[in-house]
Scaffold this motif. Structure first.
Motif, PDB file in Angstrom:
ATOM      1  N   ALA A 123       0.829  -1.206   0.000  1.00 14.61           N
ATOM      2  CA  ALA A 123       0.000   0.000   0.000  1.00 14.61           C
ATOM      3  C   ALA A 123       0.862   1.253   0.000  1.00 14.61           C
ATOM      4  O   ALA A 123       0.531   2.257  -0.655  1.00 14.61           O
ATOM      5  N   ASP A 124       1.983   1.220   0.737  1.00 18.06           N
ATOM      6  CA  ASP A 124       2.908   2.353   0.727  1.00 18.06           C
ATOM      7  C   ASP A 124       3.395   2.668  -0.681  1.00 18.06           C
ATOM      8  O   ASP A 124       3.727   3.818  -0.988  1.00 18.06           O
ATOM      9  N   GLU A 125       3.465   1.636  -1.524  1.00 21.96           N
ATOM     10  CA  GLU A 125       3.948   1.800  -2.900  1.00 21.96           C
ATOM     11  C   GLU A 125       2.809   2.015  -3.888  1.00 21.96           C
ATOM     12  O   GLU A 125       3.024   1.991  -5.101  1.00 21.96           O
ATOM     13  N   GLY A 126       1.591   2.198  -3.371  1.00 24.52           N
ATOM     14  CA  GLY A 126       0.444   2.435  -4.239  1.00 24.52           C
ATOM     15  C   GLY A 126      -0.140   1.184  -4.846  1.00 24.52           C
ATOM     16  O   GLY A 126      -0.968   1.266  -5.756  1.00 24.52           O
ATOM     17  N   ILE A 127       0.259   0.014  -4.345  1.00 24.64           N
ATOM     18  CA  ILE A 127      -0.248  -1.258  -4.879  1.00 24.64           C
ATOM     19  C   ILE A 127      -1.308  -1.768  -3.917  1.00 24.64           C
ATOM     20  O   ILE A 127      -1.004  -2.358  -2.876  1.00 24.64           O
ATOM     21  N   THR A 128      -2.550  -1.525  -4.244  1.00 26.61           N
ATOM     22  CA  THR A 128      -3.661  -1.902  -3.360  1.00 26.61           C
ATOM     23  C   THR A 128      -4.641  -2.846  -4.038  1.00 26.61           C
ATOM     24  O   THR A 128      -5.627  -3.256  -3.422  1.00 26.61           O
ATOM     25  N   ALA A 129      -4.388  -3.201  -5.294  1.00 25.62           N
ATOM     26  CA  ALA A 129      -5.252  -4.142  -6.015  1.00 25.62           C
ATOM     27  C   ALA A 129      -4.441  -4.770  -7.132  1.00 25.62           C
ATOM     28  O   ALA A 129      -3.551  -4.127  -7.707  1.00 25.62           O
ATOM     29  N   LEU A 130      -4.713  -6.014  -7.441  1.00 22.28           N
ATOM     30  CA  LEU A 130      -4.083  -6.694  -8.564  1.00 22.28           C
ATOM     31  C   LEU A 130      -4.901  -7.923  -8.905  1.00 22.28           C
ATOM     32  O   LEU A 130      -5.743  -8.358  -8.115  1.00 22.28           O
ATOM     33  N   LEU A 146       1.381 -15.049  -0.655  1.00 24.75           N
ATOM     34  CA  LEU A 146       0.204 -15.491  -1.393  1.00 24.75           C
ATOM     35  C   LEU A 146      -1.074 -15.040  -0.695  1.00 24.75           C
ATOM     36  O   LEU A 146      -2.016 -14.544  -1.338  1.00 24.75           O
ATOM     37  N   VAL A 147      -1.136 -15.182   0.628  1.00 27.19           N
ATOM     38  CA  VAL A 147      -2.304 -14.737   1.379  1.00 27.19           C
ATOM     39  C   VAL A 147      -2.460 -13.226   1.257  1.00 27.19           C
ATOM     40  O   VAL A 147      -3.573 -12.710   1.076  1.00 27.19           O
ATOM     41  N   ALA A 148      -1.352 -12.488   1.353  1.00 33.79           N
ATOM     42  CA  ALA A 148      -1.406 -11.030   1.220  1.00 33.79           C
ATOM     43  C   ALA A 148      -1.943 -10.632  -0.151  1.00 33.79           C
ATOM     44  O   ALA A 148      -2.785  -9.723  -0.266  1.00 33.79           O
ATOM     45  N   ALA A 149      -1.469 -11.304  -1.197  1.00 27.86           N
ATOM     46  CA  ALA A 149      -1.963 -11.002  -2.539  1.00 27.86           C
ATOM     47  C   ALA A 149      -3.453 -11.268  -2.646  1.00 27.86           C
ATOM     48  O   ALA A 149      -4.203 -10.488  -3.257  1.00 27.86           O
ATOM     49  N   GLY A 150      -3.908 -12.368  -2.037  1.00 32.36           N
ATOM     50  CA  GLY A 150      -5.338 -12.661  -2.039  1.00 32.36           C
ATOM     51  C   GLY A 150      -6.138 -11.592  -1.319  1.00 32.36           C
ATOM     52  O   GLY A 150      -7.248 -11.248  -1.727  1.00 32.36           O
ATOM     53  N   ASP A 194       0.897  -8.922 -12.686  1.00 30.59           N
ATOM     54  CA  ASP A 194       0.775  -7.528 -12.249  1.00 30.59           C
ATOM     55  C   ASP A 194       1.820  -7.195 -11.193  1.00 30.59           C
ATOM     56  O   ASP A 194       2.150  -6.024 -10.993  1.00 30.59           O
ATOM     57  N   LEU A 195       2.312  -8.221 -10.491  1.00 34.39           N
ATOM     58  CA  LEU A 195       3.287  -8.040  -9.420  1.00 34.39           C
ATOM     59  C   LEU A 195       4.054  -9.336  -9.252  1.00 34.39           C
ATOM     60  O   LEU A 195       3.469 -10.425  -9.291  1.00 34.39           O
ATOM     61  N   THR A 196       5.363  -9.226  -9.051  1.00 37.57           N
ATOM     62  CA  THR A 196       6.184 -10.373  -8.699  1.00 37.57           C
ATOM     63  C   THR A 196       6.675 -10.193  -7.270  1.00 37.57           C
ATOM     64  O   THR A 196       7.213  -9.140  -6.929  1.00 37.57           O
ATOM     65  N   ALA A 215      12.093 -11.214 -14.937  1.00 41.06           N
ATOM     66  CA  ALA A 215      11.907  -9.772 -15.127  1.00 41.06           C
ATOM     67  C   ALA A 215      11.041  -9.445 -16.332  1.00 41.06           C
ATOM     68  O   ALA A 215      10.572  -8.305 -16.465  1.00 41.06           O
ATOM     69  N   THR A 216      10.803 -10.406 -17.197  1.00 43.33           N
ATOM     70  CA  THR A 216       9.996 -10.171 -18.396  1.00 43.33           C
ATOM     71  C   THR A 216       8.519 -10.213 -18.048  1.00 43.33           C
ATOM     72  O   THR A 216       8.012 -11.236 -17.564  1.00 43.33           O
ATOM     73  N   ASP A 217       7.821  -9.098 -18.257  1.00 46.98           N
ATOM     74  CA  ASP A 217       6.371  -9.004 -18.003  1.00 46.98           C
ATOM     75  C   ASP A 217       6.011  -9.406 -16.572  1.00 46.98           C
ATOM     76  O   ASP A 217       4.964 -10.016 -16.332  1.00 46.98           O
ATOM     77  N   GLY A 218       6.877  -9.046 -15.626  1.00 50.97           N
ATOM     78  CA  GLY A 218       6.624  -9.429 -14.237  1.00 50.97           C
ATOM     79  C   GLY A 218       6.023  -8.332 -13.393  1.00 50.97           C
ATOM     80  O   GLY A 218       5.785  -8.548 -12.198  1.00 50.97           O
ATOM     81  N   GLY A 219       5.785  -7.141 -13.971  1.00 50.79           N
ATOM     82  CA  GLY A 219       5.280  -6.029 -13.175  1.00 50.79           C
ATOM     83  C   GLY A 219       6.338  -5.545 -12.202  1.00 50.79           C
ATOM     84  O   GLY A 219       7.521  -5.900 -12.314  1.00 50.79           O
ATOM     85  N   PRO A 220       5.965  -4.758 -11.201  1.00 51.67           N
ATOM     86  CA  PRO A 220       6.930  -4.380 -10.170  1.00 51.67           C
ATOM     87  C   PRO A 220       7.418  -5.607  -9.409  1.00 51.67           C
ATOM     88  O   PRO A 220       6.693  -6.585  -9.267  1.00 51.67           O
ATOM     89  N   LEU A 221       8.664  -5.532  -8.934  1.00 49.53           N
ATOM     90  CA  LEU A 221       9.224  -6.582  -8.092  1.00 49.53           C
ATOM     91  C   LEU A 221       9.144  -6.138  -6.641  1.00 49.53           C
ATOM     92  O   LEU A 221       9.637  -5.064  -6.282  1.00 49.53           O
ATOM     93  N   PHE A 222       8.512  -6.960  -5.792  1.00 45.71           N
ATOM     94  CA  PHE A 222       8.578  -6.771  -4.350  1.00 45.71           C
ATOM     95  C   PHE A 222       9.416  -7.907  -3.809  1.00 45.71           C
ATOM     96  O   PHE A 222       9.011  -9.067  -3.831  1.00 45.71           O
ATOM     97  N   ASP A 223      10.631  -7.577  -3.353  1.00 49.02           N
ATOM     98  CA  ASP A 223      11.564  -8.589  -2.858  1.00 49.02           C
ATOM     99  C   ASP A 223      11.583  -8.504  -1.338  1.00 49.02           C
ATOM    100  O   ASP A 223      11.937  -7.465  -0.770  1.00 49.02           O
ATOM    101  N   VAL A 224      11.171  -9.572  -0.671  1.00 53.01           N
ATOM    102  CA  VAL A 224      11.102  -9.529   0.788  1.00 53.01           C
ATOM    103  C   VAL A 224      12.488  -9.370   1.410  1.00 53.01           C
ATOM    104  O   VAL A 224      12.605  -8.937   2.561  1.00 53.01           O
TER     105      VAL A 224
END
Length: 285
Positions: A123-130, A146-150, A194-196, A215-224
């Motif tokens: 959400a801080d990065e503006g990603i609130t739906a996908l 996975l749960v967070a994405a759901g 939409d997000l990796t 990196a191909t068509d992976g959307g933004p990368l969120f790396d834990v």
């Protein structure tokens, strides 16, 4: 000083952990004279060490590779922990706080704050739906991702794993969440996303060809991962790459809620100020 004033983060490795700085800043802001340490604990000795903790101990933050062990040690678990099979926060019997209604007071109870940490960091990065998420890795943190994405609306997931067998629990979890899911091997031509979310351990170095395929068509990368940064995958990413520091911050705020109130849902007094102090401790402002 309160009887139950001791806390720590357990894991292996653990020297890189920023949890002591985060929690120390929070308790100073709250006026609590609590200690928060860092202890290297190997997986085989987790149960034995947990059994030695006395009434001075209030709780534990738990990191890799101990989250499944902490799940098994919990006499009660919150919904996110039950879904993921992972606990990263243990509230111990010494803590004199109100627990959730059916949680016992005489045994450790477990929470998963990683899920909420991912949701808030995105959400801080503006990603609130996908719609479609790609999860890289198949461990406990991948389940939390996975749960967070759901929770933010993802209906489809592709799981990139070294073997279909290792990804099987994530496929079952996706089914429980009502998500369509598939497994893809590293180096494949991956489905667009939409997000990796990369949930591999910090310091993991993938073959360049595998990283470039991701990196191909992976959307933004969120790396834990956040140490070292940029991660190898982030260094190969062609778009926006987001480190896991935001997740670390927000999951720690939820842990502080648990340790001080007994509930992940109960906001802290002056929580915005506490979060700001924790953020400053994290980034060195």
């Amino acid at each position: 000083m309160p009887a139950a004033h001791r806390l720590a983060v357990w894991g292996d490795p653990i020297a890189h952990s920023r949890s002591p700085q985060l929690h120390g800043a929070a308790y100073a802001m709250l006026g609590l004279d609590w200690t928060f340490g860092r202890v290297r604990v190997a997986e085989p000795v987790f149960d034995g060490m947990l059994a030695t903790l006395d009434a001075e101990w209030r709780g534990l933050a738990v990191t890799m590779p101990l989250k499944e062990r902490a799940w098994r040690a919990s006499a009660w678990r919150d919904r996110r922990a039950e879904l993921t099979g992972a606990v990263n926060t243990l509230l111990l019997p010494g803590a004199d706080v109100r627990r959730p209604g059916d949680a016992p007071s005489d045994a450790p109870i477990g929470f998963n704050t990683d899920v909420g940490g991912v949701v808030a960091a995105l959400a801080d990065e503006g990603i609130t739906a996908l719609d479609r998420v790609r999860i890289v890795g198949a461990g406990a943190t991948s389940a939390s991702a996975l749960v967070a994405a759901g929770e933010i609306g993802a209906r489809r997931a592709s799981i990139v794993a070294r073997s279909p067998e290792r990804a099987r629990p994530l496929l079952a979890l996706a089914d429980r969440l009502g998500m369509e899911a598939s497994v893809e091997p590293f180096g494949a031509a991956h489905a667009p996303a939409d997000l990796t979310v990369c949930a591999l351990p910090g310091g993991t170095v993938l073959p360049d060809a595998h990283a470039d395929a991701l990196a191909t068509d992976g959307g933004p990368l969120f790396d834990v991962a956040y140490h070292p940064w940029p991660s190898h995958l982030a260094s190969r990413w062609t778009g926006r790459a987001i480190p896991g520091l935001g997740m670390l911050l927000h999951q720690a705020v939820l842990q502080v809620r648990v340790f001080t109130t007994g509930s992940v849902e109960t906001p802290l007094a002056s929580e915005d100020d506490v979060r700001a102090a924790m953020r400053s401790a994290l980034v060195g402002d």
